[in-house]
Motif scaffolding. Structure first.
Motif, PDB file in Angstrom:
ATOM      1  N   THR A 131       0.839  -1.193   0.000  1.00 44.94           N
ATOM      2  CA  THR A 131       0.000   0.000   0.000  1.00 44.94           C
ATOM      3  C   THR A 131       0.876   1.247   0.000  1.00 44.94           C
ATOM      4  OG1 THR A 131      -0.130   0.053   2.415  1.00 44.94           O
ATOM      5  CG2 THR A 131      -1.903  -1.101   1.269  1.00 44.94           C
ATOM      6  N   VAL A 132       0.277   2.351  -0.384  1.00 43.27           N
ATOM      7  CA  VAL A 132       0.936   3.646  -0.355  1.00 43.27           C
ATOM      8  C   VAL A 132       0.086   4.560   0.509  1.00 43.27           C
ATOM      9  CG1 VAL A 132       1.658   5.617  -1.740  1.00 43.27           C
ATOM     10  CG2 VAL A 132       1.935   3.311  -2.655  1.00 43.27           C
ATOM     11  N   ASN A 133       0.677   5.107   1.566  1.00 47.40           N
ATOM     12  CA  ASN A 133      -0.034   6.012   2.470  1.00 47.40           C
ATOM     13  C   ASN A 133       0.428   7.437   2.228  1.00 47.40           C
ATOM     14  OD1 ASN A 133      -1.593   4.122   3.957  1.00 47.40           O
ATOM     15  ND2 ASN A 133       0.251   3.510   5.035  1.00 47.40           N
ATOM     16  N   MET A 134      -0.498   8.376   2.361  1.00 44.05           N
ATOM     17  CA  MET A 134      -0.178   9.781   2.163  1.00 44.05           C
ATOM     18  C   MET A 134      -0.544  10.548   3.426  1.00 44.05           C
ATOM     19  SD  MET A 134      -1.484  12.298  -0.842  1.00 44.05           S
ATOM     20  CE  MET A 134      -0.950  11.117  -2.037  1.00 44.05           C
ATOM     21  N   PHE A 135       0.410  11.380   3.890  1.00 40.97           N
ATOM     22  CA  PHE A 135       0.225  12.155   5.107  1.00 40.97           C
ATOM     23  C   PHE A 135       0.430  13.636   4.826  1.00 40.97           C
ATOM     24  CE2 PHE A 135       1.764   7.984   6.285  1.00 40.97           C
ATOM     25  CZ  PHE A 135       0.905   7.612   7.300  1.00 40.97           C
ATOM     26  N   PHE A 136      -0.326  14.466   5.520  1.00 31.30           N
ATOM     27  CA  PHE A 136      -0.115  15.910   5.510  1.00 31.30           C
ATOM     28  C   PHE A 136       0.549  16.242   6.829  1.00 31.30           C
ATOM     29  CE2 PHE A 136      -1.326  20.290   6.378  1.00 31.30           C
ATOM     30  CZ  PHE A 136      -1.003  20.895   5.181  1.00 31.30           C
ATOM     31  N   GLU A 137       1.723  16.885   6.777  1.00 28.33           N
ATOM     32  CA  GLU A 137       2.482  17.181   7.996  1.00 28.33           C
ATOM     33  C   GLU A 137       2.764  18.670   8.091  1.00 28.33           C
ATOM     34  OE1 GLU A 137       5.973  14.703   7.795  1.00 28.33           O
ATOM     35  OE2 GLU A 137       4.827  12.966   8.452  1.00 28.33           O
ATOM     36  N   ARG A 191       1.011  16.586  -9.759  1.00 31.14           N
ATOM     37  CA  ARG A 191      -0.235  17.350  -9.611  1.00 31.14           C
ATOM     38  C   ARG A 191      -0.311  18.027  -8.247  1.00 31.14           C
ATOM     39  NH1 ARG A 191      -6.407  15.397 -10.351  1.00 31.14           N
ATOM     40  NH2 ARG A 191      -7.287  17.458 -10.093  1.00 31.14           N
ATOM     41  N   ILE A 192       0.117  17.332  -7.189  1.00 33.39           N
ATOM     42  CA  ILE A 192       0.115  17.929  -5.852  1.00 33.39           C
ATOM     43  C   ILE A 192       1.053  19.130  -5.820  1.00 33.39           C
ATOM     44  CG2 ILE A 192       0.829  17.564  -3.451  1.00 33.39           C
ATOM     45  CD1 ILE A 192      -0.231  14.685  -3.740  1.00 33.39           C
ATOM     46  N   LYS A 193       2.254  18.979  -6.369  1.00 32.57           N
ATOM     47  CA  LYS A 193       3.208  20.087  -6.387  1.00 32.57           C
ATOM     48  C   LYS A 193       2.673  21.273  -7.176  1.00 32.57           C
ATOM     49  CE  LYS A 193       7.523  17.532  -5.856  1.00 32.57           C
ATOM     50  NZ  LYS A 193       8.802  17.164  -6.506  1.00 32.57           N
ATOM     51  N   LYS A 194       2.044  21.000  -8.313  1.00 32.54           N
ATOM     52  CA  LYS A 194       1.551  22.069  -9.176  1.00 32.54           C
ATOM     53  C   LYS A 194       0.380  22.818  -8.542  1.00 32.54           C
ATOM     54  CE  LYS A 194      -0.512  22.895 -13.674  1.00 32.54           C
ATOM     55  NZ  LYS A 194      -1.102  22.275 -14.858  1.00 32.54           N
ATOM     56  N   GLU A 195      -0.572  22.081  -7.965  1.00 35.28           N
ATOM     57  CA  GLU A 195      -1.801  22.699  -7.482  1.00 35.28           C
ATOM     58  C   GLU A 195      -1.704  23.259  -6.068  1.00 35.28           C
ATOM     59  OE1 GLU A 195      -5.390  20.524  -8.250  1.00 35.28           O
ATOM     60  OE2 GLU A 195      -4.643  19.847 -10.199  1.00 35.28           O
ATOM     61  N   THR A 196      -0.791  22.724  -5.245  1.00 33.15           N
ATOM     62  CA  THR A 196      -0.715  23.190  -3.855  1.00 33.15           C
ATOM     63  C   THR A 196       0.576  23.933  -3.552  1.00 33.15           C
ATOM     64  OG1 THR A 196       0.292  21.147  -3.036  1.00 33.15           O
ATOM     65  CG2 THR A 196      -2.127  21.254  -3.053  1.00 33.15           C
ATOM     66  N   LYS A 197       1.600  23.774  -4.381  1.00 36.20           N
ATOM     67  CA  LYS A 197       2.914  24.406  -4.174  1.00 36.20           C
ATOM     68  C   LYS A 197       3.599  23.922  -2.894  1.00 36.20           C
ATOM     69  CE  LYS A 197       2.333  27.432  -7.633  1.00 36.20           C
ATOM     70  NZ  LYS A 197       1.445  26.788  -8.558  1.00 36.20           N
ATOM     71  N   LEU A 198       3.281  22.703  -2.458  1.00 30.39           N
ATOM     72  CA  LEU A 198       3.887  22.139  -1.253  1.00 30.39           C
ATOM     73  C   LEU A 198       5.018  21.179  -1.619  1.00 30.39           C
ATOM     74  CD1 LEU A 198       0.744  21.305   0.898  1.00 30.39           C
ATOM     75  CD2 LEU A 198       2.414  23.088   1.330  1.00 30.39           C
ATOM     76  N   THR A 199       5.913  20.961  -0.659  1.00 32.13           N
ATOM     77  CA  THR A 199       6.974  19.978  -0.806  1.00 32.13           C
ATOM     78  C   THR A 199       6.380  18.582  -0.652  1.00 32.13           C
ATOM     79  OG1 THR A 199       8.549  21.512   0.164  1.00 32.13           O
ATOM     80  CG2 THR A 199       9.173  19.187   0.152  1.00 32.13           C
ATOM     81  N   VAL A 200       6.778  17.663  -1.513  1.00 30.57           N
ATOM     82  CA  VAL A 200       6.333  16.280  -1.427  1.00 30.57           C
ATOM     83  C   VAL A 200       7.544  15.420  -1.151  1.00 30.57           C
ATOM     84  CG1 VAL A 200       5.208  14.364  -2.610  1.00 30.57           C
ATOM     85  CG2 VAL A 200       4.423  16.696  -3.015  1.00 30.57           C
TER      86      VAL A 200
END
Length: 83
Positions: free
Chosen positions: A33-39, A69-78
């Motif tokens: 599985t792949v989990n995604m977290f917002f920190e 897409r996350i980087k483009k739309e939110t401008k956050l570090t992944v």
């Protein structure tokens, strides 16, 4: 599913001063599985983490598309762990 993830990230991204925000994507090799977290964290304080999504077995192309897409739309570090 991607639109829901972006909406969740945008709702959690409060843009408080002196706060660092990032999205962490973790590959759980044995569970497949792949989990995604917002920190988010501030210097001198504990890191706060919230799980925002879980995916069953993503291909590398799907993952690259999601990260872009996350980087483009939110401008956050992944940050990717376990890949």
């Amino acid at each position: 599913m991607t639109d829901e993830v972006i909406e969740t990230i945008n709702s959690l991204f409060l843009k408080k001063p002196n706060t660092i925000y990032e999205v962490r994507i973790v590959n759980e090799v044995y569970k497949h599985t792949v989990n995604m977290f917002f920190e988010w964290y501030r210097i001198g304080y504990a890191t706060k983490s919230r799980q925002i999504a879980r995916f069953n077995e993503m291909t590398s192309d799907q993952l690259d598309e999601l990260v872009a897409r996350i980087k483009k739309e939110t401008k956050l570090t992944v940050v990717l762990n376990g890949f």
